[in-house]
Design an enzyme around this catalytic site. Structure first.
Site, mmCIF file in Angstrom:
data_model
loop_
_atom_site.group_PDB
_atom_site.id
_atom_site.type_symbol
_atom_site.label_atom_id
_atom_site.label_comp_id
_atom_site.label_asym_id
_atom_site.label_seq_id
_atom_site.Cartn_x
_atom_site.Cartn_y
_atom_site.Cartn_z
ATOM 1 N N LYS A 170 0.809 -1.223 0.000
ATOM 2 C CA LYS A 170 0.000 0.000 0.000
ATOM 3 C C LYS A 170 0.840 1.271 0.000
ATOM 4 C CE LYS A 170 -4.205 -1.803 0.154
ATOM 5 N NZ LYS A 170 -5.179 -1.577 -0.940
ATOM 6 N N GLU A 214 -9.817 5.771 3.290
ATOM 7 C CA GLU A 214 -10.667 4.722 3.826
ATOM 8 C C GLU A 214 -9.785 3.490 4.014
ATOM 9 O OE1 GLU A 214 -10.312 5.063 0.563
ATOM 10 O OE2 GLU A 214 -9.658 2.998 0.230
ATOM 11 N N SER A 221 1.203 -9.796 -1.027
ATOM 12 C CA SER A 221 0.967 -8.346 -1.008
ATOM 13 C C SER A 221 1.189 -7.727 0.356
ATOM 14 C CB SER A 221 -0.454 -8.050 -1.492
ATOM 15 O OG SER A 221 -1.385 -8.774 -0.707
#
Lengths: 431, 285
Positions: free
Chosen positions: A92, A114, A381
């Site tokens: 991220k 969010e 991830s």
């Protein structure tokens, strides 16, 4: 089908994408698109981002061999792209660092985001802290509870976490609330969307920021194996890690792009998050894409063991790739993901995020089918620290039988009536 | 349930879609002749149930609304504040569908020639297909669609079919809209334009006349279409202050709140009617 040429100037990926937002936001989206275009062409911006990615985020992340997993699945060589080693523990940060630079470029004074599992929230809070910008993160009340550790991390990073109780109190509702905030405070606030979802230019912009995963992985795999992989496997909620790694292989028609969505309690139930596999085209959160909805166009609540995949939509580019026949959809149940979570820990000493565990689970199947001589690349991830407590509780409620093979467990005869997660796992595992 | 007198003694039967009167233009012209802004009232279709919502819409008409907006509930209403979100949840909880809201429209149309606009999000509007939507509107006597997440540049999915069925498409403008955006909306809109008075979601707050006056007048100078002001108008005093700026004033959340206060259907209808009357008086009705 050169995906890099998409979207078109209106943000369309074929029939998907676009902008379906309140008028109030359009000037801000135009401003963002403009800032992003200029930044892409600005060597100083690229250099600053590259430097941040290298010295702050810890890029490049390695591609690791998974030798024991390879042996276990019958000899197919399995390689892991280690986004779990990126600072803050997931891919991220690639996107939030890029967007925070854009926010600064646009002179925005406040950051909102969010989050589902909290990975994106933590990455946003981190980037905001690094640049000294105040940050508020919307998170579904259900997720605030099941991801308490990440809530605390965001608070340590001086972000304010705002629990959202409307709707299903999960990721989709957090995104609604963030959009409402943005509509209200659009003049001085930048909304860092965490996935390849939302109105144009977000899907293209986030994909571009995440494409560093694919560029690195492609080069690393070529170095390690001397050829491209047969398959690239990634989990898909909104789809940012998937588009990030797929983007480097999408034009290689012989590389299978495998999307591991959340099959939850099973695709035959209503409790899943498999928008590509089971959704229909619709408009949610600013773009047209596959969404989980009923016949009246009401969005259905998604379900997944993993908060990051608990989303009834998916990025429009993935919808486009699905319709092009470019994706292999291999949704994984909660039980399979839970099993893969433990499997990768046991086999390779890597505890993946529950999201990534869906990709690991799908990769086991793909690799078993490929057999010796095969080459499979899995995007890990994120790391699983945030999920350890949740998994511990689930396993304590109903300890799993010891096994190393992928076969779904037979239901334990004396399962306790109150062991809900285990009951869920059984349902899923039988499919 | 009991038959009610329509605001004006007109023929109640809905005319054939092909030769539909332009009720919207007529209503704004009448208001203009009376030198006052039109009163536009909003009720969420199906909140808290179909029969109540129908009575509330009729109460608005009896209270003197010049145009009635019926909300089509959606699970993810990103342009709405807590009041209308909650109303949508109640309506969905009662199982309300687009067809049900069209049913309410038809019930209002059977008793009045007041113009009716459906207001809702694109996904439920288009779930049954464009043709079904516009035919349903025409058959129910719905005059216009207001879709907050449909921008002029994305409108081709709906605009041709709506034009053919004689259903107007209303676009929203905001304080953030630059001249190019105003131009796009003005070119695309039919019926009227909807100026969102605040940067924000629906819900009662102080819409400040001084700040939006130049913005609204800039829009009005570019179009013959009526311009209404909505979002954040909650009291007769606010309506009185904003009325002179525009061709109409929309009151939504404040009505929804009065419905949500509860009581019998008759009590709620009386409360809504009284409130709508007070708004109408403030506008010089």
């Amino acid at each position: 089908m050169k995906t890099a040429a998409l979207p078109d100037e209106r943000g369309r990926f074929g029939a998907f994408g676009g902008r379906f937002v309140p008028e109030t936001l359009v000037p801000a989206l135009d401003e963002l698109e403009q800032a992003w275009r200029e930044a892409r062409a600005d060597p100083a911006f690229q250099a600053e981002l590259d430097e941040l990615l290298r010295r702050y985020a810890g890029r490049e992340t390695p591609v690791s061999e998974a030798p024991r997993m390879s042996a276990d699945v019958g000899g197919c060589r399995v390689l892991l792209k280690r986004e779990d080693l990126c600072h803050t523990g997931s891919h991220k940060l690639n996107n939030t660092l890029g967007q925070i630079l854009l926010a600064r470029r646009m002179g925005k004074k406040r950051i909102i985001a969010e989050t589902g599992a909290g990975q994106h929230g933590v990455a946003t809070a981190t980037a905001a802290a690094l640049f000294g910008l105040p940050c508020e993160v919307y998170q579904g009340a259900v997720d605030v509870e099941r991801q308490a550790l990440n809530v605390f991390r965001m608070q340590l990073l001086s972000a304010r976490v705002i629990p959202v109780t409307s709707g299903s109190a999960t990721l989709k509702d957090a995104m609604n609330e963030a959009l409402r905030d943005w509509v209200t405070n659009v003049r001085d606030t930048h909304y860092i969307i965490g996935s390849v979802a939302g109105p144009h230019p977000y899907p293209a912009m986030v994909r571009t920021f995440q494409s560093v995963i694919g560029r690195e992985a492609r080069r690393q795999v070529l170095e390690l194996a001397g050829r491209l992989p047969d398959a690239v496997v990634a989990c898909v909620g909104g789809g940012s890690n998937a588009m990030g790694i797929f983007s480097a292989f999408v034009d290689d028609a012989h590389v299978d792009l495998v999307a591991a969505e959340a099959a939850g309690l099973g695709l035959s139930t209503a409790k899943h998050g498999a928008s590509l596999a089971k959704g229909t085209p619709g408009v949610l959160h600013g773009s047209r894409s596959y969404v989980l909805q009923d016949g009246h166009g009401q969005i259905q609540e998604a379900h997944s063991i993993s908060a990051g995949l608990d989303y009834p939509g998916v990025g429009p580019e993935l919808s486009y790739l699905k319709d092009q026949g470019r994706l292999t959809l291999l949704p994984q149940t909660d039980a399979e993901a839970l099993d893969a979570f433990q499997y990768l820990a046991r086999m390779e000493g890597i505890i993946p995020a529950l999201e990534s565990a869906h990709a690991v689970s799908a990769a086991r199947k793909v690799a078993r089918d490929a057999g010796p001589g095969g080459l499979v690349l899995v995007n890990v991830s994120g790391r699983g620290d945030k999920d350890v407590e949740q998994v511990r509780k689930m396993l304590e409620a109903a300890p799993p039988p010891r096994r190393t093979r992928a076969r779904p467990a037979r239901p334990a005869k004396k399962a306790k009536a109150n062991a809900r997660p285990r009951a869920a796992a059984r349902k899923g595992g039988r499919r | 349930m009991s038959p009610r007198t329509a605001r004006k003694p007109r023929a109640a039967a809905a005319p054939a879609a092909a030769e539909r009167p332009d009720r919207i233009t007529a209503a704004f012209e009448r208001c203009r002749a009376e030198r006052r802004a039109a009163l536009v009232t909003y009720v969420m279709g199906g909140d808290p149930d179909l029969a109540t919502a129908r009575d509330m819409a009729l109460a608005c008409v009896e209270g003197g609304a010049d145009l009635v907006e019926l909300g089509v509930p959606f699970s993810d209403p990103i342009a709405d504040g807590p009041t209308i979100q909650a109303a949508a949840q109640r309506a969905l909880g009662a199982g309300t569908t687009l067809e049900d809201v069209l049913g309410i429209a038809a019930a209002v149309r059977a008793r009045s020639q007041v113009p009716i606009a459906l207001m809702g999000y694109l996904n439920p509007m288009l779930a049954g297909g464009v043709e079904r939507l516009v035919r349903g509107c025409a058959d129910a006597g719905v005059d216009a669609l207001i879709i907050p997440d449909l921008l002029p540049e994305e409108a081709e999915v709906l605009a041709p079919a709506a034009a053919e069925a004689g259903v107007k498409l209303v676009y929203l403008l905001a304080p953030t809209s630059n001249p190019a955006r105003v131009e796009a909306a003005v070119r695309a809109a039919t019926g009227f334009l909807y100026f969102v008075s605040v940067t924000g979601v629906t819900g009662a707050r102080h819409a400040v006349a001084d700040e939006i006056a130049p913005l609204v007048s800039a829009v009005r100078s570019r179009t013959e279409l009526p311009v209404v002001i909505g979002f954040g108008v909650a009291t007769p005093e606010q309506a009185r202050a904003l009325g002179p700026l525009a061709d109409g004033v929309v009151v939504g959340s404040a009505i929804v709140k009065r419905i949500a206060e509860g009581g019998s259907r008759r009590a709620r209808a009386e409360r809504v009617k009284r409130f709508v009357r007070s708004l109408g008086r403030a506008l010089g009705r």
